[in-house]
Design a protein around this motif. Structure first.
Motif, PDB file in Angstrom:
ATOM      1  N   SER A  59      -7.573   7.838  -8.900  1.00 36.04           N
ATOM      2  CA  SER A  59      -7.719   7.922  -7.451  1.00 36.04           C
ATOM      3  C   SER A  59      -6.786   8.935  -6.802  1.00 36.04           C
ATOM      4  O   SER A  59      -6.859   9.153  -5.588  1.00 36.04           O
TER       5      SER A  59
ATOM      6  N   PRO B 195      -4.845   1.631  -9.524  1.00 37.81           N
ATOM      7  CA  PRO B 195      -6.224   2.083  -9.295  1.00 37.81           C
ATOM      8  C   PRO B 195      -6.451   2.691  -7.924  1.00 37.81           C
ATOM      9  O   PRO B 195      -7.449   3.382  -7.726  1.00 37.81           O
ATOM     10  N   CYS B 196      -5.533   2.451  -6.959  1.00 42.78           N
ATOM     11  CA  CYS B 196      -5.744   2.948  -5.602  1.00 42.78           C
ATOM     12  C   CYS B 196      -4.783   4.070  -5.211  1.00 42.78           C
ATOM     13  O   CYS B 196      -4.830   4.548  -4.070  1.00 42.78           O
TER      14      CYS B 196
ATOM     15  N   GLN C 293       0.806  -1.215   0.000  1.00 40.36           N
ATOM     16  CA  GLN C 293       0.000   0.000   0.000  1.00 40.36           C
ATOM     17  C   GLN C 293       0.840   1.266   0.000  1.00 40.36           C
ATOM     18  O   GLN C 293       0.366   2.321  -0.419  1.00 40.36           O
TER      19      GLN C 293
ATOM     20  N   GLU D 125      -1.185   2.803  -2.535  1.00 41.00           N
ATOM     21  CA  GLU D 125      -1.854   4.072  -2.276  1.00 41.00           C
ATOM     22  C   GLU D 125      -0.886   5.248  -2.196  1.00 41.00           C
ATOM     23  O   GLU D 125      -1.269   6.381  -2.492  1.00 41.00           O
TER      24      GLU D 125
ATOM     25  N   ARG E 182      -3.248   7.281  -4.098  1.00 43.36           N
ATOM     26  CA  ARG E 182      -3.826   8.512  -3.571  1.00 43.36           C
ATOM     27  C   ARG E 182      -2.801   9.628  -3.435  1.00 43.36           C
ATOM     28  O   ARG E 182      -3.131  10.796  -3.610  1.00 43.36           O
TER      29      ARG E 182
ATOM     30  N   PHE F 291      -2.974  -2.371  -5.033  1.00 36.94           N
ATOM     31  CA  PHE F 291      -3.404  -1.721  -3.799  1.00 36.94           C
ATOM     32  C   PHE F 291      -2.489  -0.575  -3.369  1.00 36.94           C
ATOM     33  O   PHE F 291      -2.684  -0.004  -2.294  1.00 36.94           O
TER      34      PHE F 291
END
Length: 681
Positions: A387, A363-364, A309, A333, A366, A331
């Motif tokens: 995202s 896709p995740c 992440q 981020e 941030r 996943f």
């Protein structure tokens, strides 16, 4: 029966949780977070064996149940919803401490003699030591405490070695050594502690090689391994068995690269990192001061990092490229990349003529941070990272072809980075145009600093708002600084057709823009459906900035700033340094201003019209050596409650109590001149 059983489970849990709250505040802060929740009782052995769950998980459930029953109050939670701070009532605390008198201890160590308290009772299951004394650099042996499950040594800043006989604590589950800055080695017998769930840090050394971690496969949460430059080869690093530590969620690998330089040494470190492959359950990976030219092959294997992440790379001095497969991590981020001075190329590996051809890239993701990478020549097209919420790009001097931001999407695309809230562009000297940010419908903060080639703000794309009218519909903070060639804040396209631009703007900062001649007029001129909502305005070192005077417009076209509360003028702020009134001196721009800061003005007196700031409450004057006296206008500010005069060679002495200008300011309740504070009733 189910409810009754739940209460019975809480009975043995309540005393240890409560007893370890420090006195006198009866507050708990920064409980260890093994398993994700803040609780200490789960580590103290008061919870019976379940056979199905780890004691730590049972402890979390018990703590949450106690919270529901109001044993704790004033709860504070982190961003993930975990409680990290709470309080309890005095009577509850005292009762719990009485019950656990012989089993839970919080000891403040001021000398080695205080360690005698540790040998009088072998029932200790939880022991927290607090040491603030420089002389307290070691702890007496704890080998007799065979039931000890938690040893908390956090913040023992002078502790340089662990207690003797620690290898005999076979029931120890949690060894907490955060912020023990003098501790730089662990005893070799650490390998015997096979029940350990918590070990914050491990120091690779000759006395305790990294292979001592081999059998500590129950470790959970975070693990930081430092001084990896002392590891000899891949075989030794492989002995650590990181692949087998399935409950380690955060891994920090620090090489401390302060003596490596030769090719053979670099290759050795590349092999060492190759042997530190983690378990696929890893969620956060940080690598610091890695001296290799390339990253290990397992970082290109998405099956190894399938649950990652967060990825952080810092001070990797020789690293030249990142794995192209990085963009496929489902996943991920957070990406943070800092101080990679030899990193030259970064592509997504799925581009065709600069356009992303896949729709499943990160896709995740941030948060993206790239800083201090001067040789990086290209940025991957970012337009389809749907995202993304925050981007910070700083110190990318090598981007020679980044004249405009290549978003990498088809021109027919309507939504570009629809979730982006924060965009910061710092020290990009070859950036000459700010991108078409008007299409970023969720953007709340835009900061552009030290990009000296920028002369104007780029085109604002039509249809920027969700209704096809507003541009920057959610923008609250706009900041331009160190823009040596910025001449205008306008856009190249007409804005008349648009209903509003930046309707939610609360803060505007313009500093060190020496060529800027006018602020963004479309923020302040009619027609507007409602007055601007600006609360804070900062202008500094922009001597040619002419406030609201160009293009020349009749007074009926001006919009005042009725909600502005804070105004800061630094050095030469252009026309505002001279006057706070409209061009025809008929109106005050800032009707409800509450705070005004004036720093280093080139003029000799306060700005014209300052006496009309009838709502002003705080006035600060600092580093203003050309100001020779206090203006009479200050006496008209009936609401002024605080005056600060700092670092003013001439004005300061004149405004001291009883001096020449004291009579003009003596009505103000709170006055600070230099370091002298005067308060009136």
């Amino acid at each position: 029966m189910e409810i009754f059983g739940s209460v019975l489970l809480l009975v043995p849990c309540f005393p240890p949780v409560s007893a370890t709250f420090p006195q006198p505040s009866r507050s708990l802060e920064a409980f260890a977070t093994v398993g994700g929740g803040p609780i200490q009782a789960r580590k103290q052995g008061f919870l019976g064996l379940d056979g199905r769950k780890e004691l730590e998980l049972i402890g979390v459930e018990c703590f949450n149940n106690l919270v529901m029953r109001s044993f704790f109050h004033d709860l504070r939670k982190d961003k993930d919803g975990h409680i990290y701070y709470c309080k309890m009532h005095d009577l509850v605390h005292d009762l719990a401490q009485f019950i656990t008198d012989k089993e839970c201890f919080l000891i403040e160590m001021k000398s080695n003699n205080d360690g005698d308290q540790l040998h009088n009772n072998k029932k200790f299951r939880y022991l927290s030591l607090v040491s603030g004394e420089e002389a307290m650099n070691s702890i007496p042996t704890l080998s007799e405490l065979c039931n000890l499950q938690t040893l908390k040594l956090d913040n023992c800043e002078y502790l340089s070695k662990l207690p003797q006989g620690i290898g005999k604590l076979i029931n120890l589950r949690h060894l907490e050594i955060e912020n023990t800055v003098c501790l730089n080695c662990l005893p070799q017998e650490i390998r015997r502690l096979t029940s350990l769930r918590t070990l914050n840090r491990f120091f690779a050394s000759e006395g305790c090689k990294i292979g001592e971690l081999k059998n500590l496969n129950l470790l959970q949460g975070s693990l930081e391994i430092t001084r990896l430059k002392r590891v000899e080869n891949k075989s030794e690093s492989y002995e650590a068995g990181l692949k087998n530590k399935q409950d380690v969620r955060s891994l920090v690998l620090e090489f401390s690269d302060d003596s490596l330089g030769g090719v053979k040494e670099v290759e050795r470190m590349e092999d060492v990192l190759q042997g530190l492959e983690p378990h696929p359950n890893l969620e956060k990976l940080s690598i610091y001061e890695y001296p290799g030219f390339k990253l290990p092959s397992w970082m290109s294997d998405n099956s190894v990092l399938s649950n990652l992440q967060s990825l952080s790379l810092s001070c990797c001095w020789k690293l030249r490229q990142l794995p192209p497969t990085l963009w496929k991590l489902p996943f991920l981020e957070i990406i943070e990349i800092d101080l990679l001075p030899n990193w030259e190329e970064w592509t997504m590996g799925v581009e065709e003529d600069g356009v992303i051809i896949s729709t499943t890239i990160l896709p995740c993701l941030r948060n993206l941070v790239i800083s201090s990478c001067p040789k990086l020549k290209t940025l991957p097209a970012l337009g389809k990272l749907a995202s993304l919420e925050s981007i910070k790009i700083e110190g990318l001097q090598g981007l020679t072809h980044w004249d405009e931001w290549e978003l990498g999407v088809d021109g027919k695309e309507i939504k570009i980075m629809p979730c982006l809230r924060i965009l910061k562009l710092y020290k990009c000297p070859n950036l000459s145009v700010v991108l078409a940010t008007g299409v970023l419908v969720s953007l709340e903060q835009l900061s552009v600093h030290s990009s000296r080639k920028i002369k104007y703000i780029g085109e604002l794309c039509e249809g920027g708002g969700s209704d096809g009218n507003d541009l920057f519909p959610e923008l609250e903070s706009l900041e331009f600084g160190g823009m040596e060639n910025l001449e205008e804040c306008e856009t190249r396209r007409t804005i008349i057709k648009h209903r509003q631009i930046m309707p939610c703007l609360r803060s505007l900062v313009l500093w060190h823009c020496p060529m800027l001649v006018a602020p963004p007029h479309h923020l302040f001129l009619l027609p507007h459906i409602s007055p601007p909502l600006l609360r804070k305005l900062v202008i500094g070192d922009s001597p040619f900035l002419s406030w609201m005077q160009q293009p020349p417009l009749p007074p009926s076209s001006y919009v005042l700033l009725p909600f502005l509360e804070e105004l800061e003028l630094l050095y030469n702020a252009g026309s505002l340094s001279r006057s706070l009134l409209s061009p025809d001196n008929s109106q005050m721009w800032f009707l409800n201003l509450k705070s005004l800061i004036l720093t280093g003005s080139p003029h000799t007196s306060l700005p014209q019209g300052i006496g009309q700031l009838t709502m002003l409450q705080r006035l600060t004057i600092r580093s203003w050596n050309r100001m020779t006296y206090m203006s009479e206008e200050i006496q008209h500010m009936a609401m002024l409650r605080e005056l600060r005069i700092l670092c003013c060679e001439i004005l300061g002495p004149r405004c001291q109590e009883g001096a020449a200008d004291w009579g003009k300011i003596s009505y103000i309740p709170s006055i600070i001149v230099g370091g002298i504070f005067v308060e009136h009733q």
